[in-house]
Design an enzyme around this catalytic site. Sequence first.
Site, short mmCIF file in Angstrom:
data_model
loop_
_atom_site.label_atom_id
_atom_site.label_comp_id
_atom_site.label_asym_id
_atom_site.label_seq_id
_atom_site.Cartn_x
_atom_site.Cartn_y
_atom_site.Cartn_z
N ASP A 178 -11.05 -16.59 13.76
CA ASP A 178 -9.86 -17.10 13.07
C ASP A 178 -9.93 -18.64 12.98
O ASP A 178 -9.72 -19.22 11.91
CB ASP A 178 -8.61 -16.64 13.83
CG ASP A 178 -7.33 -17.25 13.29
OD1 ASP A 178 -6.79 -16.70 12.32
OD2 ASP A 178 -6.88 -18.28 13.84
N LYS B 153 -10.32 -21.27 9.66
CA LYS B 153 -9.41 -22.40 9.41
C LYS B 153 -10.19 -23.72 9.37
O LYS B 153 -9.90 -24.60 8.56
CB LYS B 153 -8.33 -22.44 10.49
CG LYS B 153 -7.34 -21.27 10.37
CD LYS B 153 -6.45 -21.17 11.58
CE LYS B 153 -5.42 -20.06 11.42
NZ LYS B 153 -4.73 -19.74 12.68
N GLU C 255 -2.65 -9.57 18.56
CA GLU C 255 -2.77 -8.28 17.89
C GLU C 255 -3.27 -7.24 18.88
O GLU C 255 -3.91 -7.60 19.88
CB GLU C 255 -3.81 -8.38 16.77
CG GLU C 255 -3.55 -9.44 15.73
CD GLU C 255 -2.50 -9.02 14.73
OE1 GLU C 255 -2.34 -7.80 14.52
OE2 GLU C 255 -1.83 -9.89 14.18
N ARG D 244 0.84 -1.20 0.00
CA ARG D 244 0.00 0.00 0.00
C ARG D 244 0.87 1.25 0.00
O ARG D 244 0.64 2.20 -0.69
CB ARG D 244 -0.88 0.02 1.26
CG ARG D 244 -2.24 -0.53 1.07
CD ARG D 244 -3.01 -0.48 2.38
NE ARG D 244 -2.32 -1.17 3.45
CZ ARG D 244 -2.92 -1.96 4.31
NH1 ARG D 244 -4.22 -2.15 4.26
NH2 ARG D 244 -2.23 -2.56 5.27
N GLY E 8 3.90 -10.23 21.94
CA GLY E 8 3.76 -10.18 20.48
C GLY E 8 2.96 -11.34 19.94
O GLY E 8 2.94 -11.59 18.73
N GLU F 167 -1.09 -24.33 1.84
CA GLU F 167 -0.61 -25.08 3.01
C GLU F 167 -0.47 -24.19 4.23
O GLU F 167 -0.73 -24.61 5.36
CB GLU F 167 0.75 -25.72 2.66
CG GLU F 167 1.34 -26.59 3.72
CD GLU F 167 0.66 -27.95 3.85
OE1 GLU F 167 0.66 -28.71 2.88
OE2 GLU F 167 0.13 -28.23 4.93
N1 LIG Z 1 1.58 -13.41 10.38
C1 LIG Z 1 1.59 -14.74 10.42
O1 LIG Z 1 2.34 -15.36 11.21
C2 LIG Z 1 0.70 -15.52 9.51
C3 LIG Z 1 0.69 -16.94 9.57
C4 LIG Z 1 -0.10 -17.66 8.68
C5 LIG Z 1 -0.89 -17.00 7.76
N2 LIG Z 1 -0.88 -15.62 7.73
C6 LIG Z 1 -1.72 -14.96 6.74
O2 LIG Z 1 -0.86 -14.28 5.82
C7 LIG Z 1 -1.55 -13.11 5.33
C8 LIG Z 1 -0.65 -11.88 5.59
O3 LIG Z 1 -0.43 -11.75 6.97
P1 LIG Z 1 0.61 -10.68 7.54
O4 LIG Z 1 0.71 -10.96 9.00
O5 LIG Z 1 1.85 -10.68 6.72
O6 LIG Z 1 -0.19 -9.29 7.30
P2 LIG Z 1 0.40 -7.81 7.34
O7 LIG Z 1 1.65 -7.77 8.15
O8 LIG Z 1 -0.73 -6.94 7.74
O9 LIG Z 1 0.80 -7.51 5.82
C9 LIG Z 1 -0.12 -7.20 4.83
C10 LIG Z 1 0.62 -6.66 3.62
O10 LIG Z 1 -0.32 -6.50 2.57
C11 LIG Z 1 -0.21 -5.17 2.06
N3 LIG Z 1 -1.58 -4.76 1.68
C12 LIG Z 1 -2.72 -4.93 2.37
N4 LIG Z 1 -3.76 -4.43 1.68
C13 LIG Z 1 -3.25 -3.94 0.53
C14 LIG Z 1 -3.82 -3.30 -0.59
N5 LIG Z 1 -5.12 -3.04 -0.67
N6 LIG Z 1 -3.01 -2.94 -1.62
C15 LIG Z 1 -1.69 -3.20 -1.55
N7 LIG Z 1 -1.08 -3.80 -0.50
C16 LIG Z 1 -1.86 -4.15 0.53
C17 LIG Z 1 0.33 -4.31 3.18
O11 LIG Z 1 0.98 -3.20 2.60
P3 LIG Z 1 1.78 -2.10 3.49
O12 LIG Z 1 2.94 -2.84 4.07
O13 LIG Z 1 2.18 -1.04 2.57
O14 LIG Z 1 0.79 -1.66 4.55
C18 LIG Z 1 1.27 -5.30 3.86
O15 LIG Z 1 2.52 -5.27 3.23
C19 LIG Z 1 -2.88 -13.06 6.06
O16 LIG Z 1 -3.86 -13.66 5.25
C20 LIG Z 1 -2.65 -13.90 7.30
O17 LIG Z 1 -3.82 -14.49 7.80
C21 LIG Z 1 -0.12 -14.87 8.57
#
Ligand SMILES: NC(=O)c1ccc[n+]([C@@H]2O[C@H](COP(=O)([O-])OP(=O)(O)OC[C@H]3O[C@@H](n4cnc5c(N)ncnc54)[C@H](OP(=O)(O)O)[C@@H]3O)[C@@H](O)[C@H]2O)c1
Length: 446
Positions: A215, A219, A204, A60, A201, A143
């Site tokens: 959540d 799943k 959220e 973004r 951490g 996965e």
């Molecule tokens: N975190 C984990 O440990 C984990 C584990 C398993 C699965 N997941 C899944 O993986 C996915 C991502 O999780 P995350 O923790 O990495 O999320 P995050 O930290 O919030 O990252 C989201 C990313 O997507 C970008 N984004 C969001 N909306 C956008 C838009 N409209 N246009 C362009 N870019 C956009 C954001 O951009 P900016 O950086 O510019 O804001 C950010 O880089 C989710 O579906 C989550 O459920 C996460």
Amino acid sequence: MTIVANAPRVQHSTIDPAPVREIRVAVLGLGQVGGAIAALAARARGTLPASFEVASALVRDPRKPRAIDAAALPLTTDPRTALASKPDVLVEVLGGIEPARTLVLEALNAGIPVVTANKTLLAYCGAELFSAAAAAGVPLLYEASVLAGVPFLGTLGRRPLARSVTGFRAILNGTSNFVLTRMARDGAGFAEALTSAQRAGFAEPDPSKDIEGDDAVEKLCVLLRHLAGFDIHPSQIDKTGIAGVDGRDQQHASAFGGTVRPVAAADWSGETVTAYVGPVYVEGTNALSRVDGVQNAIALTTLWSGELFFSGPGAGPTVTAATVLDDVVEASQNGEATSIEHEPASPRAANPRLRHRSRQTPPVTSVNDGAWFVRLTSSSLGEADAPSLLASLGVRIRRASCIDARSGRHSQWLLTHPCGRAHLDAALDVLSAKTGCSAWRIPALE
Ligand SMILES: NC(=O)c1ccc[n+]([C@@H]2O[C@H](COP(=O)([O-])OP(=O)(O)OC[C@H]3O[C@@H](n4cnc5c(N)ncnc54)[C@H](OP(=O)(O)O)[C@@H]3O)[C@@H](O)[C@H]2O)c1
């Protein structure tokens, strides 16, 4: 222990099967997971039979400070640029539904294999996305969307006998499990345990999706599609948040030999699905009772392989990135080794004649029988002899705590023998009318 010096390495080892392949990846999202994917892709260079080139990274805000050095990455805010970067595989780690849904559909329709870690997208839009993938003949792999660090979905997908699953009991949300574990171990109250999860951490700033069970519901829907071929909407699942569990519930659960854990459970046979997400009393002999903190686990009931138990990290940027990149390798082998079919697992659904029916949404019921863990509270419970009254109403009591009269209220905890939910609730209503007590009950798992 025997030490083998200079152990010879076989040339065609199964862990090192292919020459190095270059895979161009467009990454949608460079947050926690996307950033870790870019970092791991760079760090793992030269150590794997695949090497990853980030062809574009959608964000973004390109000026936002990031945990990784993004200077060398081709950042873009334009989704068209990401799709036009001619990736071998598109990785979606944006989260949520839009714009993820539209971009994944565009990629699939353009014949680009997709890997996602986004359980929300799959839970709400799975039918549409998998049919687009099937129509285009390209893989859609996921996965990391459930038990992110534990590669079990793909393994089962390739093993038709092992994946003859008829139900599961799982801990799918690390935040809730951390909170309930902390309450059980340290006697913390819910609010204190949640604050410690946030400080560490593991939760959220807004933890409602984890704490209220959404959540885990998402799943569970992903698992029901993968394991049984059912297209079930999250709103069909009965869920209870964990905020109703108090520190004394954990103390008395422990005195009964168990603990309260956030469980996602499902069973299917015949034409209905039973599913539940919420706190459950788990006996100390059950392996789920020993899954602590942010760990996740799943116990699958299978037709031919007994109970299969998988456990490990359910989240975390690096473990999730590793699972995603393994999916990328598999997806890039489209047409060589990857099966994109996610066929139903039960013998009923695996029968080609019935496969069409299995795609229809079946009725979903909640947990209706089994044992229960009950907390009764009133100002004068001591005079009532609740266990005898319930026994006289046909609810057999396995364990009963002494009356706990702290904080001016009388509370008592009971563990029942198996009993229908409607029967238990009717008996609790009678008890409540006679004694003025309020009752809270959760399923109990042996
Ligand atoms: N975190 C984990 O440990 C984990 C584990 C398993 C699965 N997941 C899944 O993986 C996915 C991502 O999780 P995350 O923790 O990495 O999320 P995050 O930290 O919030 O990252 C989201 C990313 O997507 C970008 N984004 C969001 N909306 C956008 C838009 N409209 N246009 C362009 N870019 C956009 C954001 O951009 P900016 O950086 O510019 O804001 C950010 O880089 C989710 O579906 C989550 O459920 C996460």
